[in-house]
Design a protein around this motif. Structure first.
Motif, PDB file in Angstrom:
ATOM      1  N   VAL A  36       0.971  -1.341   0.197  1.00  0.00           N
ATOM      2  CA  VAL A  36      -0.113  -0.046   0.210  1.00  0.00           C
ATOM      3  C   VAL A  36       1.173   1.213   0.220  1.00  0.00           C
ATOM      4  O   VAL A  36       1.729   0.776   0.412  1.00  0.00           O
ATOM      5  CB  VAL A  36      -1.282   0.241   1.241  1.00  0.00           C
ATOM      6  N   ILE A  37       0.709   2.074  -0.782  1.00  0.00           N
ATOM      7  CA  ILE A  37       1.614   3.127  -1.125  1.00  0.00           C
ATOM      8  C   ILE A  37       0.593   4.536  -1.401  1.00  0.00           C
ATOM      9  O   ILE A  37      -0.490   4.612  -2.362  1.00  0.00           O
ATOM     10  CB  ILE A  37       2.561   3.481  -2.225  1.00  0.00           C
ATOM     11  N   PRO A  38       0.779   6.438  -0.597  1.00  0.00           N
ATOM     12  CA  PRO A  38      -0.212   7.041  -0.775  1.00  0.00           C
ATOM     13  C   PRO A  38       1.310   6.927  -2.206  1.00  0.00           C
ATOM     14  O   PRO A  38       1.721   7.511  -2.429  1.00  0.00           O
ATOM     15  CB  PRO A  38       0.697   7.803   0.344  1.00  0.00           C
ATOM     16  N   VAL A  39      -0.722   7.701  -3.251  1.00  0.00           N
ATOM     17  CA  VAL A  39      -0.387   8.387  -4.168  1.00  0.00           C
ATOM     18  C   VAL A  39      -1.180   9.184  -4.139  1.00  0.00           C
ATOM     19  O   VAL A  39      -2.003   9.829  -3.934  1.00  0.00           O
ATOM     20  CB  VAL A  39      -0.183   6.921  -5.086  1.00  0.00           C
ATOM     21  N   ASN A  40      -1.062  10.560  -5.228  1.00  0.00           N
ATOM     22  CA  ASN A  40      -1.845  11.836  -6.156  1.00  0.00           C
ATOM     23  C   ASN A  40      -2.421  11.577  -7.396  1.00  0.00           C
ATOM     24  O   ASN A  40      -1.967  10.406  -7.601  1.00  0.00           O
ATOM     25  CB  ASN A  40      -0.829  12.581  -6.501  1.00  0.00           C
ATOM     26  N   ASP A  41      -3.395  11.879  -7.399  1.00  0.00           N
ATOM     27  CA  ASP A  41      -4.267  11.190  -8.021  1.00  0.00           C
ATOM     28  C   ASP A  41      -5.221  12.203  -7.861  1.00  0.00           C
ATOM     29  O   ASP A  41      -6.077  13.479  -7.749  1.00  0.00           O
ATOM     30  CB  ASP A  41      -5.968  10.159  -7.766  1.00  0.00           C
ATOM     31  N   ALA A  42      -5.885  12.655  -9.632  1.00  0.00           N
ATOM     32  CA  ALA A  42      -7.518  13.496 -10.037  1.00  0.00           C
ATOM     33  C   ALA A  42      -8.253  12.317 -10.863  1.00  0.00           C
ATOM     34  O   ALA A  42      -8.274  10.968 -11.250  1.00  0.00           O
ATOM     35  CB  ALA A  42      -6.610  14.249 -10.890  1.00  0.00           C
ATOM     36  N   VAL A  43      -9.114  12.470 -10.913  1.00  0.00           N
ATOM     37  CA  VAL A  43     -10.590  11.647 -11.777  1.00  0.00           C
ATOM     38  C   VAL A  43     -10.364  12.444 -13.412  1.00  0.00           C
ATOM     39  O   VAL A  43     -10.849  13.725 -12.988  1.00  0.00           O
ATOM     40  CB  VAL A  43     -12.080  11.871 -10.809  1.00  0.00           C
TER      41      VAL A  43
END
Lengths: 148, 148
Positions: A36-43
């Protein structure tokens, strides 16, 4: 006075909530564990666009069954919501159609991690589920009947 | 003025940080995906004690390779830390030694989810890794040389 309640969130509610955070957690199977790794995202429509560093986890995510988890937790009221997207991920690169690359990059996702080497990943959802814990209500500080 | 930096956290630093939150995310392999669910936890020595509802995910976690992720994210400064524990989980039940059951329950982990049916899970870590993004420094509002 009522206790906390748990409610399932509809896929539509999850999708709305997913778009509010800009950060979530990508889970991939690698090294015999669900990493599990925190990542930046958008939709982008129904697709989740993610930026993450090259390496073992990105390689494991490409063309694999992955999940993406987003939550918002309030430790003070011991409540919050979480949404889990299951889907298939694909790294976006020069081999893709120019318009797909362009609309992926147009989401403008910027990785927080320094170095600027974040690759682009598209996660195509197959299901979206979520739930919310609604905190219990405390009795009102003043009995409203006092005003009747 | 400097940009953000990323640093690896030692296992000791991760263990200290893990104990500060009381909530994290358990990842288990089930239904062909790495499923991620927020759960309440506490630390018993090096073991993570977790409470979670009975069901598919708990069944998948019992005697399986799982991970437990904890993070603290500051969206304002685009920084934060995350720690990932890899290990093996085991549900604690009446078949276990009474002292193990007692010390597990003595952690006092209370599930936020209503219903009070949270089962007890012990996660024995095999590795703990983590990293931190330290935000960049802005230039001081007043040039300190003005006072020299």
């Amino acid at each position: 006075m009522t206790g906390p309640t748990m409610e399932e969130l509809s896929a539509e509610a999850c999708s709305r909530l997913l778009a509010t955070q800009g950060i979530g957690r990508l889970a991939v199977n690698a090294e015999h564990h669900p990493l599990v790794i925190p990542v930046n995202d958008a939709v982008d429509g129904t697709t989740i666009v993610i930026r993450t560093a090259p390496g073992t986890k990105l390689a494991a995510a490409d063309h694999a069954d992955v999940t993406f988890e987003v939550d918002e937790i309030d430790r003070r009221t011991r409540s919050g919501w979480c949404a889990l997207v299951r889907g298939v991920a694909e790294e976006v690169g020069p081999g893709h159609r120019a318009d797909l690359v362009a609309r992926t990059e147009a989401t403008g996702v910027q990785p927080w991690a320094p170095g600027g080497h974040g690759r682009w990943l598209r996660l195509i959802p197959t299901s979206v589920t979520g739930r919310r814990i609604v905190p219990g209500e405390l009795p009102p500080a003043v009995d409203p009947r006092a005003y009747l």
